[in-house]
Design an enzyme around this catalytic site. Structure first.
Site, PDB file in Angstrom:
ATOM      1  N   SER A   1      21.831   5.892  15.174  1.00  0.00           N
ATOM      2  CA  SER A   1      23.247   6.258  15.368  1.00  0.00           C
ATOM      3  C   SER A   1      23.709   5.908  16.782  1.00  0.00           C
ATOM      4  CB  SER A   1      23.454   7.749  15.085  1.00  0.00           C
ATOM      5  OG  SER A   1      23.111   8.070  13.755  1.00  0.00           O
TER       6      SER A   1
ATOM      7  N   ASP B   1      28.218   9.844   8.779  1.00  0.00           N
ATOM      8  CA  ASP B   1      28.893  11.050   8.292  1.00  0.00           C
ATOM      9  C   ASP B   1      30.069  10.693   7.386  1.00  0.00           C
ATOM     10  OD1 ASP B   1      27.146  12.702   9.599  1.00  0.00           O
ATOM     11  OD2 ASP B   1      28.424  13.008  11.343  1.00  0.00           O
TER      12      ASP B   1
ATOM     13  N   ARG C   1      16.137  22.258   9.823  1.00  0.00           N
ATOM     14  CA  ARG C   1      16.421  20.921  10.349  1.00  0.00           C
ATOM     15  C   ARG C   1      15.538  20.620  11.564  1.00  0.00           C
ATOM     16  NH1 ARG C   1      22.872  20.308  10.677  1.00  0.00           N
ATOM     17  NH2 ARG C   1      22.279  18.152  11.188  1.00  0.00           N
TER      18      ARG C   1
ATOM     19  N   ARG D   1      31.670  18.523   4.827  1.00  0.00           N
ATOM     20  CA  ARG D   1      32.058  17.172   4.438  1.00  0.00           C
ATOM     21  C   ARG D   1      31.995  16.982   2.925  1.00  0.00           C
ATOM     22  NH1 ARG D   1      33.431  15.513   9.042  1.00  0.00           N
ATOM     23  NH2 ARG D   1      32.128  15.733  10.905  1.00  0.00           N
TER      24      ARG D   1
ATOM     25  N   GLN E   1      21.370  13.053  18.365  1.00  0.00           N
ATOM     26  CA  GLN E   1      21.963  14.196  19.057  1.00  0.00           C
ATOM     27  C   GLN E   1      21.163  14.637  20.266  1.00  0.00           C
ATOM     28  OE1 GLN E   1      22.350  16.968  15.817  1.00  0.00           O
ATOM     29  NE2 GLN E   1      24.185  15.976  15.005  1.00  0.00           N
TER      30      GLN E   1
END
Length: 442
Positions: free
Chosen positions: A203, A324, A127, A400, A177
């Site tokens: 976001s 999400d 990532r 999730r 983030q």
């Protein structure tokens, strides 16, 4: 455990009885992670009530302890001795598959007094963290790539005088983030941090959550906005983070799944305790968005009630504020009366898995017609009869995905959920909660 043994796989059967229950989800993962960093950096002591205990938050807490933070757990309360803007130690930390903990820890490590190596799971090593590292470098941090550029592991080599801080220009990012991470450590920099957004931030709802939490514990923040309320700049001056006490509200992200379960079952009436109309968690807006499917959503001051319609309608829904939660909403679309289109999903490509691709693959297994776009999914509903025999659903090492398809199985099962234990990342008691909801009010 639900309908089987939670080992390599778990069979989740279809149910038809209305859900009539109350539920209080565990503490918010997003708020717990942010509060842990602020507590570790405060001057004095911090008290966190009802924090989430899950793989992500426990991993971040353990990493902070490696850097020298003193933690004293007392039941459902964490007492944390703050380091007054610095961490006394250093060392090697492994944040597993936690994207937010990893990015927060890289920023926090710039305030350690000894070098820190930040690593994670094989998926986390894939990532992207490059843009965040460049942000921190522009503020004076020394960070080295230990392997592939733009990916962990990294070594953070702190300056004896701390991080300089300064002005930061932020364009379009893959994730919010790292911006939140910079905000959390900004008061402990020498000059503070000024963030200017050259484009609409990714976001933004999660940045608003960070702003709200920092303001609530007394950190002075100046926020500039464009007409219409969009973030233009954030200025955080240097100064001590005072000791604080905070009650962590229930996790809106975890609340999405019982809400969807009830929404999909005609005659259901579910009350979600501790999560009301004033929540700033992004996924609280996803619960409100259930109304687009025809669900009655009643948000009070300290709880939210979900009343299911006789039939769900298909939706055209922008999930950009709550990406999400789109994983769960996609499985609700699978049981709606007509086709749905979910947009604003581009950040899901770089989560625990490529959630857009994973959803398309797994939804097709239950009979949905799915068209995958870069940042959208078109979903035709699954047959009401469900599969003739249990269908194996891959969870892609993604909590999730496991929770969303477990809820879908209650309407279109039986489904075999592979690797059900991956829910421990955010909601270790999920399977027990799923069973309890079928049993009615506690």
């Amino acid at each position: 455990m639900s309908d089987g043994v939670a080992g390599p796989s778990l069979v989740v059967e279809r149910r038809t009885a209305p859900i009539r229950a109350t539920v209080r989800p565990p503490g918010s993962k997003s708020l717990t992670n942010r509060a842990l960093v602020l507590a570790a950096l405060c001057r004095g002591d911090a008290t966190l009530r009802h924090p989430l205990h899950a793989d992500d938050t426990d991993g971040l807490l353990a990493a902070l302890e490696v850097l020298g933070t003193i933690v004293r757990p007392e039941g459902d309360v964490l007492l944390i001795d703050g380091g007054d803007g610095r961490f006394p130690g250093g060392g090697s930390v492994d944040l597993g598959a936690g994207g937010t903990p990893t990015r927060f820890m890289i920023a926090a490590a710039t305030l350690a007094r000894l070098p820190v190596v930040v690593d994670g799971s094989p998926r986390m090593r894939e990532r992207p963290v490059g843009e965040g590292v460049e942000m921190l470098r522009s503020l004076g941090a020394s960070i080295e790539w230990n392997g592939v550029e733009g990916r962990i592991p990294v070594t953070v080599r702190p300056d004896p005088d701390g991080v300089r801080g300064g002005r930061l220009e932020v364009g379009r990012t893959a994730s919010s983030q790292f911006v939140s991470a910079v905000m959390l450590v900004a008061p402990a920099t020498r000059d503070g941090v000024s963030i200017e957004f050259l484009e609409p931030p990714t976001s933004a709802s999660y940045l608003e959550l960070t702003i709200g939490l920092m303001e609530s514990i007394g950190i002075p923040i100046q926020v500039g906005r464009h007409e219409g309320g969009r973030l233009a700049r954030i200025e955080i001056p240097p100064g001590p983070i005072r000791g604080f006490e905070i009650d962590i509200e229930p996790d809106a992200s975890s609340a999405v799944y019982p809400a969807i379960l009830a929404a999909a079952r005609p005659g259901s009436d579910l009350e979600i305790l501790g999560l009301g109309a004033g929540s700033r968690q992004p996924d609280a807006a996803a619960i409100e968005a259930l109304s687009a499917f025809g669900v009655e959503v009643q948000a009070g001051s300290s709880s939210t009630r979900i009343i299911a319609p006789d039939r769900l309608r298909g939706v055209e829904l922008d999930c950009g504020r709550f990406p999400d939660a789109a994983v769960g909403l996609a499985t609700l679309a699978a049981v709606a009366e007509g086709p749905s289109r979910l947009t604003g999903l581009h950040t899901l490509r770089v989560k625990e898995c490529d959630r857009v691709a994973a959803l398309a693959i797994e939804l097709r297994k239950v009979g949905c017609v799915v068209v995958e776009h870069h940042d959208a999914l078109e979903i035709g509903p699954a047959p009401e009869s469900g599969p003739d025999r249990p269908v194996e659903i891959g969870t892609w090492d993604d909590h999730r995905m496991a929770m969303a398809f477990a809820v879908l199985a209650r309407s279109r099962g039986p489904l075999v959920i592979l690797d059900p234990g991956c829910v421990a990342k955010s909601h270790p008691s999920f399977w027990d909660e799923l069973d309890a909801l079928e049993d009615g009010p506690a």
